[in-house]
Design a protein around this motif. Structure first.
Motif, short mmCIF file in Angstrom:
data_model
loop_
_atom_site.label_atom_id
_atom_site.label_comp_id
_atom_site.label_asym_id
_atom_site.label_seq_id
_atom_site.Cartn_x
_atom_site.Cartn_y
_atom_site.Cartn_z
N GLU A 30 39.90 28.17 43.77
CA GLU A 30 40.14 29.46 43.57
C GLU A 30 41.03 29.88 44.50
OE1 GLU A 30 35.73 29.41 45.06
OE2 GLU A 30 37.28 28.09 44.19
N LEU B 25 44.44 34.71 49.17
CA LEU B 25 43.99 34.97 47.77
C LEU B 25 44.56 35.69 46.75
CD1 LEU B 25 40.34 35.96 49.81
CD2 LEU B 25 41.18 33.70 49.28
N LYS B 26 43.98 35.58 45.66
CA LYS B 26 44.84 36.17 44.29
C LYS B 26 44.34 37.79 44.45
CE LYS B 26 44.07 32.39 40.88
NZ LYS B 26 43.66 31.19 42.03
N ASN B 27 43.37 38.01 44.81
CA ASN B 27 42.89 39.56 45.05
C ASN B 27 41.78 39.59 46.06
OD1 ASN B 27 40.16 39.54 43.73
ND2 ASN B 27 41.70 38.86 42.07
N LYS C 172 39.07 41.23 46.01
CA LYS C 172 37.58 41.11 45.58
C LYS C 172 37.07 39.71 45.90
CE LYS C 172 38.19 44.39 41.84
NZ LYS C 172 37.86 44.87 40.30
N LEU C 173 38.16 38.70 45.94
CA LEU C 173 37.44 37.38 46.06
C LEU C 173 37.09 37.15 47.75
CD1 LEU C 173 40.17 35.03 44.52
CD2 LEU C 173 37.78 35.15 43.79
N LYS C 174 37.41 38.05 48.56
CA LYS C 174 37.15 37.85 50.03
C LYS C 174 35.51 37.63 50.27
CE LYS C 174 37.48 40.27 54.33
NZ LYS C 174 36.03 40.37 54.43
N LYS D 138 33.20 37.15 48.05
CA LYS D 138 32.51 36.17 47.41
C LYS D 138 32.85 34.63 47.86
CE LYS D 138 32.86 33.94 42.72
NZ LYS D 138 33.76 33.97 41.47
N LEU D 139 34.22 34.67 48.50
CA LEU D 139 34.36 33.38 49.14
C LEU D 139 33.74 32.95 50.45
CD1 LEU D 139 36.29 30.82 49.12
CD2 LEU D 139 38.08 32.21 50.25
#
Length: 801
Positions: free
Chosen positions: A90, A235-237, A239-241, A243-244
């Motif tokens: 991802e 990252l794509k956006n 919001k992934l920060k 979560k990752l």
């Protein structure tokens, strides 16, 4: 009619030369100072913003927890990038870098002559780096430039340096070969434009990470070590920060040892915060500029501008009241209110236009000077159309405040009272307003003056604080070939002006961003119980060279290929409550191995004075003894030339460089020196603008009270009486400003000092000195005009209309 108004306006400005000069100088100094500060803060705030995906790029940072502290690293283990790339699809892009680091190169010209170079900003990067960070390509293919093991990408600066300044086609450089360390050929595969000055990762050359990996297998395969490797992810956006980060917290145990998994955590730091966040320190080869400093600088710029505009408005408003007769005559002759407003506004627009032109010239000059003054941080400020537009906006605001209001007041005068010079001004709209503006102005002036005194005292404290070792007249050179160190030492000591020579990893205080970290524990303790320490490698002369005081045990007897003895500082002993005598003979284990404590030295500042002394371990290890320390009797060019000649005669295949240790240590206070110089300059500017304002107001007041001065002199008033009469009002206003400024500057400076482990205490004398200095300057400004008026002939004064 417009031409007539223009002519009248110009004549009025020329007639009142002093007030025109004061107005133009005061406002232009304020605007230019404001512009320079804003250009600087924007430059520092925009680091790496030029990358297309700057909002999506994150640096992986590491938190390492020890029993008594947590260490924050901006670098991570080298294998991390490949593991993230394989296990987290991802993530758009993962890229790994090493450095920037210093490397030596040789280039052969067409005549077969070989020239040696040392490049301090060599960045090892994988192919994903060019997908993550933008560069303007002058030659080569960005998609394949770093694919080959032996390729290299140069900046235009290095391309010209290596192959001639007259290069017109950078494509001609492709395929040429340079030699790394005189043995590894690298073929030029691309040329890029020089990166902007506000790039976090500075580089002049990109070398494939695979080359670094091949030549450093231990470092690049070690998950436990942290060796200046920096991992970036895209990252794509946003919001992934989170979560990752949460996923990585459970994933890392797959690769880390159990003890490392328990104490190491990884987090993602946005690219835009790297330069202004001090928690993780500066990136290798770079520097950080605290966000708080930039916010303060922006406020300072605003205050300077407000002082200048307030000063301008105050003077224009005060001077305009002396033109009531002119208004009366023009109204009697049929002049409308609109025509009067237009004339006065036009006059002030001309004045402000002159100011803005001078401001642009001053700003351009000051920015060029600042670039030269701060070349050490590769500062490349630019004054362009965006800044000129802001100057014009400031000018428009000033016109609204300083031109339209006085014009409206003047044009409202009744003609008969105006002709009789009997216009009455309400105190609440006139004198009281001017007093308030003067108080506000000198509150800001005293903030700058007192802050400068505090910062200067702190910087002086840094310079004079005992650091626990001798750094005077120490020259540092590299020592690239270990088997020649004794030859180098003996050759240097042949010069009578060279007193001592020692070799090691670095001086007692970590400088130039170079410091070796480790952890320590007793053999009986687990790895998790280890505590962080700094590791230094020094030869048998190291303690004597730096006058490090041995308080227990002995010095090293010899250097060894594998260390077996430690000398530690007092700070380390506190971890176990050992006395220096008890520590002798104890065994300690560090990341690199186990050895016996044979000596204890008195604490010395192993970091710059912003930070506390930390546990330190000195090793008798041949590894990392790559720096030579040379104590000289004087800094004469002859002695330095002797060192260079000796070095070149022994290390023939390397590039000579030297630096005085005191200069290296001074660089550790770069931001503090910048703050000090900034406050000093801004204090001078604020005082200058304030003094110009007082001078202008006093000129106006003495002009209006010429008859009163004559009457006072006829009645027996002396020079001192008249000076006191005019000055007491301003003394009162400066005193009020001082009372307001003290709590504000106390709070600000106390917050600033909290950032230092070694700091001065705020004292009453600092505040009183600032108040007295400001008061004396204000009195001098007031006294100049009042003395001049008091010395005039009273008969002429009484005849004044």
């Amino acid at each position: 009619m417009f031409r007539n108004y223009l002519k009248i306006a110009w004549r009025n400005l020329v007639k009142n030369k002093l007030s025109t000069l004061i107005n133009v100088l005061g406002l232009s100094i304020g605007i230019s100072a404001c512009m320079v500060i804003l250009v600087f803060t924007k430059y520092e705030s925009d680091f790496d913003s030029y990358h297309q995906r700057s909002d999506d790029i994150y640096r992986v940072v590491q938190h390492t927890e020890y029993p008594e502290e947590t260490l924050y690293w901006n670098t991570t283990a080298y294998p991390l990038a490949e593991a993230l790339r394989n296990d987290f699809p991802e993530i758009d892009i993962v890229t790994q870098t090493a450095g920037p680091a210093s490397r030596e190169f040789s280039v052969k010209n067409e005549q077969g002559e070989v020239t040696l170079y040392e490049e301090p900003y060599v960045l090892f990067a994988d192919g994903y780096y060019l997908e993550t960070f933008d560069a303007e390509w002058l030659a080569g293919d960005r998609n394949t430039a770093l694919d080959n093991y032996g390729s290299v990408v140069l900046t235009e600066y290095l391309a010209k340096k290596y192959f001639g300044n007259d290069i017109s086609n950078y494509g001609s450089v492709l395929g040429k070969t340079i030699m790394l360390n005189s043995k590894d050929p690298l073929v030029v595969s691309g040329v890029v434009k020089n990166p902007p000055g506000n790039a976090n990762q500075r580089y002049n050359m990109l070398v494939p990470y695979e080359f670094f990996k091949e030549n450093n297998p231990f470092f690049t395969s070690n998950w436990s070590g942290n060796y200046q490797g920096t991992t970036f992810v895209v990252l794509k956006n946003e919001k992934l920060k989170e979560k990752l980060e949460s996923a990585i917290a459970g994933w890392k145990k797959k690769y880390l040892k159990p003890e490392d998994d328990r104490r190491i955590s990884y987090f993602l730091q946005p690219l835009k915060e790297i330069h202004t966040e001090t928690l993780y320190g500066s990136i290798p080869g770079g520097y950080t500029m605290p966000a708080g400093v930039l916010r303060t600088a922006s406020l300072v710029a605003l205050f300077i501008l407000i002082i200048a505009i307030v000063n301008f408005v105050n003077l224009i408003t005060a001077q305009s009241t002396s033109r009531s007769k002119e208004v009366g005559i023009r109204k009697v002759l049929g002049g409308s209110r609109f025509n009067l407003i237009f004339q006065f506004v036009l006059e002030n627009i001309i004045l402000i236009s002159l100011t803005l032109g001078l401001s642009v010239l001053m700003s351009y000059f000051l920015i060029n000077e600042l670039n030269g003054f701060l070349s050490i941080i590769n500062l490349k400020l630019h004054f362009g159309w965006e800044q000129i537009g802001l100057v014009l906006l400031i000018g428009g605001l000033t016109v609204l405040l300083a031109a339209i209001y006085p014009a409206l007041v003047l044009s409202s005068f009744k003609p008969i009272p105006a002709l009789k010079n009997m216009v009455v001004f309400k105190k609440t709209n006139g004198l009281t307003l001017r007093k308030s503006l003067i108080v506000f102005q000198f509150v800001i002036v005293q903030l700058f003056v007192i802050a400068s005194i505090v910062v200067a005292t702190q910087m002086n404290y840094f310079r004079n604080q005992e650091i626990g070792f001798s750094s005077d007249a120490v020259v540092t050179t590299s020592a690239p070939e270990f088997n020649k160190l004794e030859v180098y030492r003996n050759a240097l000591l042949q010069d009578k002006d060279i007193l001592k020579v020692s070799f090691g990893s670095g001086p007692p205080m970590g400088v130039n961003g170079y410091s070796l970290g480790t952890s320590f524990r007793t053999p009986e303790q687990t790895v998790e119980e280890g505590k962080s320490a700094e590791m230094k490698i020094g030869d048998i002369n190291y303690l004597d060279f730096y006058d490090l005081e041995l308080i227990a045990g002995r010095n090293f007897i010899s250097n060894k290929n594998r260390f077996d003895e430690f000398i530690v500082n007092e700070k380390l002993l506190k971890a176990y409550n050992w006395t220096p005598q008890e520590a002798i003979g104890k065994r300690l284990a560090i990341n690199e191995g186990e050895a016996t404590i044979v000596g204890v030295v008195k604490d010395f500042n192993n970091h710059s004075l912003q930070y506390e002394i930390t546990p330190c371990i000195i090793l008798n290890w041949n590894a990392y003894q790559n720096n030579a320390f040379i104590k000289i009797a004087d800094g004469s060019s002859r002695t330095l030339a002797s060192v260079e000649k000796t070095w070149n005669g022994i290390f023939k295949n390397s590039v000579y460089n030297y630096e005085f240790l005191d200069d290296s240590m001074e660089k550790e206070y770069l931001v503090e020196r910048l703050i000090f110089n900034g406050f000093t300059i801004l204090s001078i500017l604020a005082i200058s603008i304030g003094c110009l304002g007082l001078l202008g107001l006093m000129s106006f007041i003495t002009l209006r009270k010429t008859k009163e001065i004559g009457i006072r002199k006829v009645l027996g008033a002396g020079l001192l009486d008249n000076v006191t009469f005019f000055s007491k009002e301003f003394i009162f206003l400066v005193a009020i400003a001082f009372i307001i400024a003290v709590p504000l500057v106390y709070y600000a400076m106390n917050m600033w000092l909290q950032g230092f482990s070694y700091k001065v205490e705020l004292s009453l004398w600092m505040f009183l000195s600032g108040g007295v200095i400001t008061l004396m300057i204000a009195l001098l400004s007031c006294s100049f005009q009042s003395v001049k008026a008091s010395l005039a002939d009273p008969v002429k004064s009484l005849r004044t209309e």
